[in-house]
Design a protein around this motif. Structure first.
Motif, PDB file in Angstrom:
ATOM      1  N   LYS A  14      80.767  18.743 -44.995  1.00 46.48           N
ATOM      2  CA  LYS A  14      80.871  19.739 -43.927  1.00 46.48           C
ATOM      3  C   LYS A  14      82.106  20.621 -44.069  1.00 46.48           C
ATOM      4  O   LYS A  14      82.079  21.799 -43.751  1.00 46.48           O
ATOM      5  N   LYS A  15      83.212  20.037 -44.549  1.00 47.15           N
ATOM      6  CA  LYS A  15      84.476  20.761 -44.632  1.00 47.15           C
ATOM      7  C   LYS A  15      84.837  21.012 -46.100  1.00 47.15           C
ATOM      8  O   LYS A  15      84.746  20.108 -46.922  1.00 47.15           O
ATOM      9  N   ASN A  16      85.244  22.221 -46.408  1.00 46.00           N
ATOM     10  CA  ASN A  16      85.593  22.577 -47.784  1.00 46.00           C
ATOM     11  C   ASN A  16      86.878  21.902 -48.237  1.00 46.00           C
ATOM     12  O   ASN A  16      87.788  21.662 -47.445  1.00 46.00           O
ATOM     13  N   HIS A  17      86.954  21.631 -49.545  1.00 46.68           N
ATOM     14  CA  HIS A  17      88.171  21.163 -50.194  1.00 46.68           C
ATOM     15  C   HIS A  17      89.142  22.358 -50.252  1.00 46.68           C
ATOM     16  O   HIS A  17      88.695  23.506 -50.215  1.00 46.68           O
ATOM     17  N   CYS A  37      85.883  16.404 -56.870  1.00 49.12           N
ATOM     18  CA  CYS A  37      85.548  17.762 -56.468  1.00 49.12           C
ATOM     19  C   CYS A  37      84.965  18.492 -57.674  1.00 49.12           C
ATOM     20  O   CYS A  37      85.534  18.455 -58.769  1.00 49.12           O
ATOM     21  N   LEU A  38      83.837  19.167 -57.486  1.00 45.87           N
ATOM     22  CA  LEU A  38      83.213  19.888 -58.593  1.00 45.87           C
ATOM     23  C   LEU A  38      83.842  21.257 -58.816  1.00 45.87           C
ATOM     24  O   LEU A  38      83.553  21.918 -59.800  1.00 45.87           O
ATOM     25  N   GLY A  39      84.734  21.682 -57.917  1.00 49.43           N
ATOM     26  CA  GLY A  39      85.418  22.962 -58.077  1.00 49.43           C
ATOM     27  C   GLY A  39      86.672  22.852 -58.934  1.00 49.43           C
ATOM     28  O   GLY A  39      86.904  23.663 -59.822  1.00 49.43           O
ATOM     29  N   CYS A  40      87.478  21.797 -58.696  1.00 50.05           N
ATOM     30  CA  CYS A  40      88.766  21.690 -59.387  1.00 50.05           C
ATOM     31  C   CYS A  40      88.960  20.365 -60.123  1.00 50.05           C
ATOM     32  O   CYS A  40      90.006  20.146 -60.713  1.00 50.05           O
ATOM     33  N   ASP A  41      87.973  19.467 -60.109  1.00 45.96           N
ATOM     34  CA  ASP A  41      88.007  18.159 -60.782  1.00 45.96           C
ATOM     35  C   ASP A  41      89.053  17.193 -60.209  1.00 45.96           C
ATOM     36  O   ASP A  41      89.396  16.218 -60.846  1.00 45.96           O
ATOM     37  N   LYS A  56      77.051  16.410 -45.431  1.00 51.35           N
ATOM     38  CA  LYS A  56      76.069  17.320 -44.843  1.00 51.35           C
ATOM     39  C   LYS A  56      74.693  17.041 -45.443  1.00 51.35           C
ATOM     40  O   LYS A  56      73.718  16.926 -44.725  1.00 51.35           O
ATOM     41  N   LYS A  57      74.630  16.953 -46.787  1.00 52.55           N
ATOM     42  CA  LYS A  57      73.370  16.622 -47.453  1.00 52.55           C
ATOM     43  C   LYS A  57      73.632  16.173 -48.882  1.00 52.55           C
ATOM     44  O   LYS A  57      74.685  16.450 -49.446  1.00 52.55           O
ATOM     45  N   ILE A  58      72.631  15.480 -49.434  1.00 57.02           N
ATOM     46  CA  ILE A  58      72.693  15.055 -50.836  1.00 57.02           C
ATOM     47  C   ILE A  58      72.012  16.135 -51.649  1.00 57.02           C
ATOM     48  O   ILE A  58      70.829  16.418 -51.452  1.00 57.02           O
ATOM     49  N   ILE A  59      72.750  16.748 -52.565  1.00 54.51           N
ATOM     50  CA  ILE A  59      72.227  17.858 -53.360  1.00 54.51           C
ATOM     51  C   ILE A  59      71.457  17.352 -54.563  1.00 54.51           C
ATOM     52  O   ILE A  59      70.362  17.825 -54.862  1.00 54.51           O
TER      53      ILE A  59
END
Length: 64
Positions: A14-17, A37-41, A56-59
């Motif tokens: 729900k909340k961004n890193h 984190c898939l943005g910054c590892d 929030k959900k499983i992608i």
């Protein structure tokens, strides 16, 4: 009852890193979760109860 989460699953929270990404890969499960984190590892340890509330959900589901 705990959610069915497995190592390798990709979840949206729900909340961004701080880097701006909101998608994490589960690296370890148990009482505590290690997520990446898939943005910054960056890897983070978080208690199961706190992590399950933030999902929030499983992608992407990792198949056994």
């Amino acid at each position: 009852m705990p959610m069915d989460l497995r190592v390798g699953d990709v979840v949206q929270v729900k909340k961004n890193h701080p880097c701006g990404s909101n998608q994490f890969e589960i690296m370890r499960t148990g009482i505590d979760f290690r997520i990446r984190c898939l943005g910054c590892d960056k890897q983070v340890w978080i208690p199961r109860v706190k992590f399950e509330k933030r999902i929030k959900k499983i992608i992407e589901r990792k198949e056994e």
